[in-house]
Design an enzyme around this catalytic site. Sequence first.
Site, mmCIF file in Angstrom:
data_model
loop_
_atom_site.group_PDB
_atom_site.id
_atom_site.type_symbol
_atom_site.label_atom_id
_atom_site.label_comp_id
_atom_site.label_asym_id
_atom_site.label_seq_id
_atom_site.Cartn_x
_atom_site.Cartn_y
_atom_site.Cartn_z
ATOM 1 N N ARG A 193 0.829 -1.201 0.000
ATOM 2 C CA ARG A 193 0.000 0.000 0.000
ATOM 3 C C ARG A 193 0.868 1.258 0.000
ATOM 4 O O ARG A 193 0.574 2.235 -0.694
ATOM 5 C CB ARG A 193 -0.927 -0.008 1.222
ATOM 6 C CG ARG A 193 -1.732 1.247 1.361
ATOM 7 C CD ARG A 193 -3.007 1.036 2.149
ATOM 8 N NE ARG A 193 -3.740 2.278 2.236
ATOM 9 C CZ ARG A 193 -3.746 3.062 3.312
ATOM 10 N NH1 ARG A 193 -3.073 2.720 4.387
ATOM 11 N NH2 ARG A 193 -4.433 4.178 3.309
ATOM 12 N N HIS A 199 0.785 4.310 -2.775
ATOM 13 C CA HIS A 199 0.634 5.722 -2.429
ATOM 14 C C HIS A 199 1.834 6.535 -2.887
ATOM 15 O O HIS A 199 1.688 7.674 -3.335
ATOM 16 C CB HIS A 199 0.416 5.890 -0.922
ATOM 17 C CG HIS A 199 -0.986 5.584 -0.491
ATOM 18 N ND1 HIS A 199 -1.687 6.335 0.412
ATOM 19 C CD2 HIS A 199 -1.829 4.591 -0.875
ATOM 20 C CE1 HIS A 199 -2.913 5.829 0.577
ATOM 21 N NE2 HIS A 199 -3.007 4.764 -0.178
ATOM 22 N N ASN A 259 -3.761 9.810 4.417
ATOM 23 C CA ASN A 259 -2.784 8.715 4.566
ATOM 24 C C ASN A 259 -3.406 7.542 5.333
ATOM 25 O O ASN A 259 -2.893 6.436 5.288
ATOM 26 C CB ASN A 259 -1.479 9.198 5.204
ATOM 27 C CG ASN A 259 -1.591 9.446 6.697
ATOM 28 O OD1 ASN A 259 -2.489 8.949 7.360
ATOM 29 N ND2 ASN A 259 -0.661 10.204 7.237
HETATM 30 C C1 HEM Z 1 -9.524 2.840 -5.897
HETATM 31 C C2 HEM Z 1 -8.462 2.428 -5.368
HETATM 32 C C3 HEM Z 1 -8.204 2.153 -3.926
HETATM 33 C C4 HEM Z 1 -8.884 2.555 -2.803
HETATM 34 C C5 HEM Z 1 -10.127 3.422 -2.723
HETATM 35 C C6 HEM Z 1 -8.189 1.970 -1.684
HETATM 36 C C7 HEM Z 1 -8.548 2.156 -0.361
HETATM 37 C C8 HEM Z 1 -7.967 1.522 0.704
HETATM 38 C C9 HEM Z 1 -8.348 1.706 2.076
HETATM 39 C C10 HEM Z 1 -9.432 2.667 2.570
HETATM 40 C C11 HEM Z 1 -7.597 0.883 2.828
HETATM 41 C C12 HEM Z 1 -7.639 0.734 4.342
HETATM 42 C C13 HEM Z 1 -6.586 1.605 4.988
HETATM 43 C C14 HEM Z 1 -6.655 1.570 6.486
HETATM 44 O O1 HEM Z 1 -7.737 1.473 7.062
HETATM 45 O O2 HEM Z 1 -5.580 1.641 7.132
HETATM 46 C C15 HEM Z 1 -6.725 0.159 1.935
HETATM 47 C C16 HEM Z 1 -5.811 -0.795 2.325
HETATM 48 C C17 HEM Z 1 -4.921 -1.381 1.464
HETATM 49 N N1 HEM Z 1 -4.727 -1.065 0.142
HETATM 50 FE FE1 HEM Z 1 -5.956 0.034 -1.006
HETATM 51 N N2 HEM Z 1 -7.132 1.235 -2.132
HETATM 52 C C18 HEM Z 1 -7.102 1.332 -3.489
HETATM 53 C C19 HEM Z 1 -6.174 0.773 -4.333
HETATM 54 C C20 HEM Z 1 -5.100 0.033 -3.926
HETATM 55 C C21 HEM Z 1 -4.024 -0.414 -4.779
HETATM 56 C C22 HEM Z 1 -3.911 -0.110 -6.268
HETATM 57 C C23 HEM Z 1 -3.162 -1.114 -4.006
HETATM 58 C C24 HEM Z 1 -1.856 -1.772 -4.373
HETATM 59 C C25 HEM Z 1 -1.440 -2.083 -5.555
HETATM 60 C C26 HEM Z 1 -3.721 -1.131 -2.665
HETATM 61 C C27 HEM Z 1 -3.188 -1.819 -1.603
HETATM 62 C C28 HEM Z 1 -3.733 -1.848 -0.351
HETATM 63 C C29 HEM Z 1 -3.269 -2.756 0.693
HETATM 64 C C30 HEM Z 1 -2.214 -3.837 0.537
HETATM 65 C C31 HEM Z 1 -4.013 -2.450 1.833
HETATM 66 C C32 HEM Z 1 -3.864 -3.081 3.206
HETATM 67 C C33 HEM Z 1 -2.870 -2.260 4.008
HETATM 68 C C34 HEM Z 1 -2.495 -2.869 5.338
HETATM 69 O O3 HEM Z 1 -2.908 -3.959 5.680
HETATM 70 O O4 HEM Z 1 -1.706 -2.222 6.063
HETATM 71 N N3 HEM Z 1 -4.875 -0.421 -2.658
HETATM 72 N N4 HEM Z 1 -6.961 0.585 0.658
HETATM 73 C C1 LIG Z 2 -0.902 10.194 8.965
HETATM 74 O O1 LIG Z 2 -1.572 11.411 9.139
HETATM 75 C C2 LIG Z 2 -1.952 11.645 10.479
HETATM 76 C C3 LIG Z 2 -2.832 12.885 10.509
HETATM 77 O O2 LIG Z 2 -2.265 13.955 9.788
HETATM 78 C C4 LIG Z 2 -0.693 11.739 11.354
HETATM 79 O O3 LIG Z 2 -1.035 11.997 12.703
HETATM 80 C C5 LIG Z 2 0.081 10.426 11.242
HETATM 81 O O4 LIG Z 2 1.290 10.503 11.955
HETATM 82 C C6 LIG Z 2 0.350 10.069 9.790
HETATM 83 N N1 LIG Z 2 0.889 8.739 9.731
HETATM 84 C C7 LIG Z 2 2.153 8.465 9.388
HETATM 85 C C8 LIG Z 2 2.533 7.037 9.382
HETATM 86 O O5 LIG Z 2 2.955 9.318 9.086
#
Ligand code: HEM
Ligand SMILES: *[C@@H]1O[C@H](CO)[C@@H](O)[C@H](O)[C@H]1NC(C)=O
Length: 331
Positions: free
Chosen positions: A64, A68, A96
């Site tokens: 992820r 980003h 983020n």
């Molecule tokens: C429309 C596109 C996308 C949206 C709206 C989206 C949104 C999100 C959101 C909301 C989360 C949860 C974050 C959290 O609660 O901490 C997430 C997690 C994640 N996203 Fe996406 N994402 C998108 C595309 C992608 C793409 C293209 C990748 C990688 C190629 C990706 C990889 C991941 C991974 C691996 C996680 C899990 C992160 C973790 O477990 O720490 N996402 N995403």
């Molecule tokens: C993500 O953004 C929040 C709010 O601005 C901040 O407090 C946090 O430290 C950030 N996370 C990382 C991993 O930098």
Amino acid sequence: MGVASLPSLLFAILFVSSLTVSPAYSRLTTNYYQRACPRFQDIVRDIVTNKQITSPTTAAGTLRLFFHDCMVEGCDASVLISSNVFNKAERDSDINLSLPGDAFDLIVRAKTALELACPGIVSCADILAQAARDLVVMVGGPYYTVRLGRKDGLISKASRVLLPNSRSSASDMIRFFASKGFSVPEMVALVGAHTIGFSHCKEFAGRIYNYSTTSPYDPSINPRYAEGLRRACANYQRDPTMSAFNDVMTPNKFDNMYYQNLQRGLGLLQSDNTLVVDARTRPYVQAYATNQTAFFQAFSHAMEKLSMYGVKTGRWGEIRRRCDAFNIIKT
Ligand code: HEM
Ligand SMILES: *[C@@H]1O[C@H](CO)[C@@H](O)[C@H](O)[C@H]1NC(C)=O
Ligand SMILES: *[C@@H]1O[C@H](CO)[C@@H](O)[C@H](O)[C@H]1NC(C)=O
Ligand SMILES: *[C@@H]1O[C@H](CO)[C@@H](O)[C@H](O)[C@H]1NC(C)=O
């Protein structure tokens, strides 16, 4: 125009066009560090393996983080920069959504090891790209080629972070990816990364609590799954760390279960579920759900493309000494 000037004019045209036409990514190569840091691949693989074994959430977090990074300023490690009093950096943007600390820690460890082996040679952007690939493979996903030679970027601004979020519509997502040169099948394949990792409850709370006057949860969610999520997140407003696996069936395995889940009402985020509802994206959900080879091929291709998006070479970037700070602090 004198005859004598013609060759030099032609030369100038060819020279200038080769400078302007050749995109930076075409200068990336698979053997970039062969001479200056021959153990690059081995060192990254060792650090990645150790980190993933001790912290199994590293793979998803790093994947992820890489996404980003690439989508803001290109794959140039801009996401790794820490904020200071002069600059609110990317990683502190509101969107983020708490980028995972394990992923940042992994890159710091790899950078430290690489600076010992070959000081000043390897960019943070290359480390992140290589680590993301190694981790995808480690959790069962496909191998794809990572070209090297990225420089680290010189800009990291929270205000420039504009990414889709869990409530984005299919049109928003399609438009966003198209603006970066990604087709609909490529987009659907990339979001298949949600076959691993987790999301915080607030990202989908709107789907499972107080959904409407007629239904407590989004009726497109499988009822048993919705009940499970409601229980798992019961305390989320007091404990914002509460979260759920993105892929409830095989949460730690990189496979095509994410797409099969979408077809059964087991998609977690609204943005995930949208992919199986919208007529433009549904055919690819179906194709990847029924054929994991097709998904792996599409994902590999799209990741190779993502890995080269907006990269900097030559004097357009630098090799950072530390991944979280520019070499020269600008005010
Ligand atoms: C429309 C596109 C996308 C949206 C709206 C989206 C949104 C999100 C959101 C909301 C989360 C949860 C974050 C959290 O609660 O901490 C997430 C997690 C994640 N996203 Fe996406 N994402 C998108 C595309 C992608 C793409 C293209 C990748 C990688 C190629 C990706 C990889 C991941 C991974 C691996 C996680 C899990 C992160 C973790 O477990 O720490 N996402 N995403
Ligand atoms: C993500 O953004 C929040 C709010 O601005 C901040 O407090 C946090 O430290 C950030 N996370 C990382 C991993 O930098
Ligand atoms: C749902 O609505 C009830 C009653 O209005 C309220 O007490 C509760 O906090 C709401 N839950 C969430 C998660 O918003
Ligand atoms: C699955 O996809 C691959 C790659 O696109 C293709 O070669 C293969 O024929 C497909 N298999 C089936 C059973 O459709």
